[in-house]
Write an enzyme that holds these catalytic residues in place. Structure first.
Site, PDB file in Angstrom:
ATOM      1  N   CYS A  63      76.448 -75.850   6.312  1.00 31.77           N
ATOM      2  CA  CYS A  63      74.983 -75.826   6.359  1.00 31.77           C
ATOM      3  C   CYS A  63      74.324 -77.190   6.600  1.00 31.77           C
ATOM      4  O   CYS A  63      73.470 -77.309   7.492  1.00 31.77           O
ATOM      5  CB  CYS A  63      74.419 -75.213   5.074  1.00 31.77           C
ATOM      6  SG  CYS A  63      75.361 -73.855   4.435  1.00 31.77           S
ATOM      7  N   ARG A 116      87.919 -77.010   0.735  1.00 32.16           N
ATOM      8  CA  ARG A 116      87.470 -76.863  -0.648  1.00 32.16           C
ATOM      9  C   ARG A 116      88.659 -77.070  -1.581  1.00 32.16           C
ATOM     10  O   ARG A 116      89.732 -76.545  -1.330  1.00 32.16           O
ATOM     11  CB  ARG A 116      86.854 -75.487  -0.884  1.00 32.16           C
ATOM     12  CG  ARG A 116      85.590 -75.254  -0.071  1.00 32.16           C
ATOM     13  CD  ARG A 116      84.974 -73.900  -0.352  1.00 32.16           C
ATOM     14  NE  ARG A 116      83.829 -73.661   0.528  1.00 32.16           N
ATOM     15  CZ  ARG A 116      83.114 -72.547   0.538  1.00 32.16           C
ATOM     16  NH1 ARG A 116      83.440 -71.566  -0.285  1.00 32.16           N
ATOM     17  NH2 ARG A 116      82.100 -72.400   1.372  1.00 32.16           N
ATOM     18  N   GLN A 147      84.836 -71.010   8.639  1.00 36.97           N
ATOM     19  CA  GLN A 147      83.754 -70.068   8.343  1.00 36.97           C
ATOM     20  C   GLN A 147      83.020 -69.718   9.632  1.00 36.97           C
ATOM     21  O   GLN A 147      82.700 -70.603  10.426  1.00 36.97           O
ATOM     22  CB  GLN A 147      82.762 -70.671   7.350  1.00 36.97           C
ATOM     23  CG  GLN A 147      83.246 -70.663   5.918  1.00 36.97           C
ATOM     24  CD  GLN A 147      82.125 -71.036   4.962  1.00 36.97           C
ATOM     25  OE1 GLN A 147      81.485 -72.074   5.123  1.00 36.97           O
ATOM     26  NE2 GLN A 147      81.888 -70.203   3.968  1.00 36.97           N
ATOM     27  N   ASP A 186      80.003 -69.293  10.445  1.00 31.70           N
ATOM     28  CA  ASP A 186      78.641 -69.518   9.974  1.00 31.70           C
ATOM     29  C   ASP A 186      77.617 -69.380  11.089  1.00 31.70           C
ATOM     30  O   ASP A 186      77.917 -69.624  12.270  1.00 31.70           O
ATOM     31  CB  ASP A 186      78.510 -70.938   9.411  1.00 31.70           C
ATOM     32  CG  ASP A 186      78.771 -70.987   7.928  1.00 31.70           C
ATOM     33  OD1 ASP A 186      78.525 -69.980   7.254  1.00 31.70           O
ATOM     34  OD2 ASP A 186      79.237 -72.029   7.443  1.00 31.70           O
ATOM     35  N   HIS A 226      73.103 -70.138  11.267  1.00 27.91           N
ATOM     36  CA  HIS A 226      71.850 -70.393  10.571  1.00 27.91           C
ATOM     37  C   HIS A 226      70.710 -70.034  11.517  1.00 27.91           C
ATOM     38  O   HIS A 226      70.653 -70.521  12.641  1.00 27.91           O
ATOM     39  CB  HIS A 226      71.771 -71.850  10.122  1.00 27.91           C
ATOM     40  CG  HIS A 226      72.877 -72.216   9.189  1.00 27.91           C
ATOM     41  ND1 HIS A 226      74.013 -72.885   9.610  1.00 27.91           N
ATOM     42  CD2 HIS A 226      73.057 -71.970   7.867  1.00 27.91           C
ATOM     43  CE1 HIS A 226      74.827 -73.043   8.575  1.00 27.91           C
ATOM     44  NE2 HIS A 226      74.272 -72.496   7.518  1.00 27.91           N
ATOM     45  N   LYS A 263      70.918 -63.362  -1.874  1.00 20.67           N
ATOM     46  CA  LYS A 263      71.791 -62.994  -0.764  1.00 20.67           C
ATOM     47  C   LYS A 263      72.133 -61.513  -0.786  1.00 20.67           C
ATOM     48  O   LYS A 263      72.041 -60.841  -1.811  1.00 20.67           O
ATOM     49  CB  LYS A 263      73.083 -63.805  -0.813  1.00 20.67           C
ATOM     50  CG  LYS A 263      73.874 -63.635  -2.104  1.00 20.67           C
ATOM     51  CD  LYS A 263      75.166 -64.441  -2.090  1.00 20.67           C
ATOM     52  CE  LYS A 263      75.945 -64.258  -3.387  1.00 20.67           C
ATOM     53  NZ  LYS A 263      77.288 -64.873  -3.333  1.00 20.67           N
ATOM     54  N   HIS A 273      71.043 -68.161   6.114  1.00 18.24           N
ATOM     55  CA  HIS A 273      72.482 -68.397   6.248  1.00 18.24           C
ATOM     56  C   HIS A 273      73.130 -67.040   6.516  1.00 18.24           C
ATOM     57  O   HIS A 273      72.791 -66.055   5.855  1.00 18.24           O
ATOM     58  CB  HIS A 273      73.084 -68.959   4.954  1.00 18.24           C
ATOM     59  CG  HIS A 273      72.441 -70.203   4.460  1.00 18.24           C
ATOM     60  ND1 HIS A 273      73.049 -71.435   4.537  1.00 18.24           N
ATOM     61  CD2 HIS A 273      71.237 -70.419   3.865  1.00 18.24           C
ATOM     62  CE1 HIS A 273      72.262 -72.350   3.994  1.00 18.24           C
ATOM     63  NE2 HIS A 273      71.159 -71.759   3.581  1.00 18.24           N
TER      64      HIS A 273
END
Length: 638
Positions: free
Chosen positions: A334, A363, A381, A383, A385, A465, A511
């Protein structure tokens, strides 16, 4: 003695004597329901069937058909197991023993290691306890009495828990000689736990902290009916056969090495599967007007302070130093995406702006929780946005909902469960921001007429979410996709756009991830299909099997033709019997086999075998190629 009116939800009402138990009231109103009752729910609180009723009341009866009822069944089963363990190992100290999503466990401090071979002995002792049908008895005692009781029993974990409780009155449960600190509720007696199986032994830490005592955890499962237990154990065996770690090795997809624990190594077959998943996603995102970006893996520590990750996520991050400045390896994409948006001023005419990134993140996960592709330290990921105006927010959420449905259908997932997760205790942003975000998500789901569950307090720290849980072929749920509305990050990063009034305004940020983690999603796919992946995902789509050495030349020509037509093909020209080659191809779960012998060479054909279906007969090569190409292009999932 007097009487009271008891009303049972969905079952009727009746007058019973004051002081009757809930069990007796249920028996008076619905003897059939009483046979299946395990607890009651009154004013949102779960209670034992033995609770005494002193005034007019109404409640809901819980059976093992209800998730809450099954949790009571499993919790009571954990007490029976703990009692059996202490009977066999008198020095065993009790930690905690809850019900979990599928079954129960109990943690013990033991000097003697418990092995899998010891579980049958514990089961035999549990059978004795069940046969005795010991009543589960609830008692309320003072905090000081509880401290003395468990201190005398040398249960120091229980003493630690009691010292942290602020209540003056503490509940304990007894059955036979067994006593436990517990809120309950429980089954009326141990005799309800008719059918059970202890499944495994694992290590754990007291309170999940590796600095604390090392405990032994025993997992188990139980059901009121033998048929339910048998069905569960059968499914468990099938799940073992489908374990993606086992199939990943057999199909030569990926491995894990001692030099990089938690970091997957992708092999050539696995890379093909990985790339196919990413290629499909790229094509689909292009169709839905997303623009791809790529952001750095390592970014300055100051960025993570700004984003809030430093305060909320630093224990899961890796750090380094560059030019004597502190940097962090990104755990999420992000912040980098926010910097891309902020790199230029935008007009309202450009919005919504949809930026997608297949971003590699790292992570820090404790070694004890690493689990194949499902829990790794490095993953990609999918992802995206979406930056939009507040007025566009709900429409954009609806579009993402449609996109997620399209993707899951393409991969063969039809059964989806959806949760709406609201503001957690640890969060950033104002109450007004959170209310607006939660309302937009809820309205979008309602407008699409999609059923969902509300998951109170389980949102991300920066916004509420929607979470998607897909069900696989064994009816197991996997959390994958998410849609998160975020008013906080645009505020923190001072994102802006020029509105129709010529003034600067703050965009809303959504997101969105569909697969979640590409690695984990591939693990789910492998288990969902048992390794027999749809042809468009299969690393090898066809294999050419010459019957003998004299057929090698023509088989090689056929192999090259198929490769030239875009089919992932393999030629097995080893000097082995064709039966052996067929069995090996079946083990490798290859969708199609083309067997080449004298007749096929003469007729310019191939003898086709299809995975699971067997012999399809002879086909002209061009017709077979067209068939396979069609299945690949359609991305068939059968």
């Amino acid at each position: 003695m007097g009487s009271i009116v008891v009303k049972i939800q969905g079952a009727g009402e009746k007058q019973v004597e004051t002081g009757s138990t809930a069990f007796e009231a249920i028996q008076a109103i619905s003897p059939k329901l009483q046979k299946f009752a395990v607890a009651i729910e009154h004013d949102g609180q779960l209670m034992d069937l033995g609770v005494k009723l002193t005034g007019d009341t109404q409640f809901r009866v819980l059976t093992t058909r209800d998730p809450e009822g099954m949790a009571v069944f499993w919790h009571s089963s954990s007490h029976v197991m703990a009692q059996a363990v202490q009977a066999l190992y008198p020095d065993a100290k009790l930690a905690i023993g809850p019900s979990i999503e599928n079954g129960f466990y109990y943690d013990f401090l033991l000097d003697t290691p418990i092995a899998v071979d010891d579980l049958s002995r514990i089961e035999e002792k549990m059978q004795e306890i069940v046969a005795q049908s010991q009543a589960f008895s609830r008692k309320e005692i003072s905090n000081s009495e509880a401290l003395k009781l468990f201190s005398d029993r040398k249960e120091h974990f229980k003493v630690e828990l009691i010292k942290e409780l602020s209540e003056d009155s503490i509940s304990i449960y007894e059955n036979g000689t067994f006593v436990d600190l517990c809120r309950g509720p429980h089954l009326p007696s141990s005799g309800y736990v008719n059918y059970f199986k202890l499944l495994s032994v694992a290590g754990s830490y007291w309170r999940g902290d590796e600095r604390n005592a090392v405990l032994q955890r025993i997992y188990g499962i139980s059901f009121p009916k033998k048929s339910q237990l048998d069905a569960y154990l059968t499914q468990l065996e099938e799940a073992k056969k489908r374990d993606h770690r086992k199939l990943g090795k057999e199909l030569d997809l990926f491995s894990f090495q001692a030099e990089g624990p938690g970091f997957p190594f992708w092999h050539p077959n696995g890379v093909i599967l990985y790339n196919e998943v990413q290629q499909y996603m790229q094509e689909t995102l292009d169709k839905h007007d997303y623009k791809g970006i790529k952001t750095p893996i390592i970014l300055n520590e100051a960025l993570w302070h700004l984003s809030g990750h430093w305060d909320n996520y630093k224990e899961n991050m890796y750090f380094t130093s560059i030019d004597k400045q502190p940097y962090a390896v990104k755990p999420m994409n992000c912040p980098g995406g926010l910097l891309v948006y902020k790199n230029a001023m935008h007009s309202y005419r450009e919005l919504p702006i949809k930026l997608s990134e297949m971003g590699l993140v790292h992570r820090h996960e404790k070694s004890g929780v690493l689990h194949g592709l499902f829990r790794v330290r490095m993953f990609t990921q999918d992802d995206a946005h979406v930056y939009c105006t507040p007025d566009q927010l709900e429409d954009e959420i609806v579009k993402i909902i449609d996109l997620i449905s399209e993707v899951y259908h393409a991969f063969g997932f039809e059964n989806i469960m959806i949760e709406l997760s609201t503001r957690p205790v640890k969060s950033i942003g104002s109450a007004e921001m959170w209310n607006r975000a939660e309302t937009a998500l809820q309205h979008a789901l309602e407008n699409k007429k999609i059923s969902f569950q509300v998951n109170e307090g389980e949102g991300a720290f920066y916004g509420p979410k929607i979470d998607y849980h897909v069900k696989d072929s064994l009816n197991r749920q996997w959390q994958c996709g998410t849609i998160q509305v975020d008013f906080s990050m645009p505020e923190r990063f001072e994102l802006e756009y020029i509105g129709p009034d010529g003034e600067k305004h703050r965009p809303v940020m959504i997101h969105r991830a569909i697969l979640g983690s590409v690695e984990r999603f591939i693990g789910i796919l492998i288990e969902h299909y048992g390794g027999a992946l749809p042809i468009w995902l299969a690393p090898i789509q066809t294999i050419v099997l010459p019957i003998s050495e004299k057929h090698h030349s023509e088989a090689s020509v056929i192999y090259r033709k198929m490769k030239a037509c875009g089919i992932r093909c393999h030629l097995d020209d080893r000097n082995e019997k064709v039966g052996y080659k067929i069995r090996e191809a079946e083990t490798q779960k290859i969708p199609y086999m083309c067997i080449i012998g004298d007749r096929e060479i003469t007729e310019k054909s191939v003898s086709v075998r299809k995975r699971r279906e067997g012999d399809l007969g002879s086909m002209i090569l061009e017709d077979f190629i067209e068939r396979v190409q069609g299945e690949i292009q359609r991305r068939d999932c059968h």
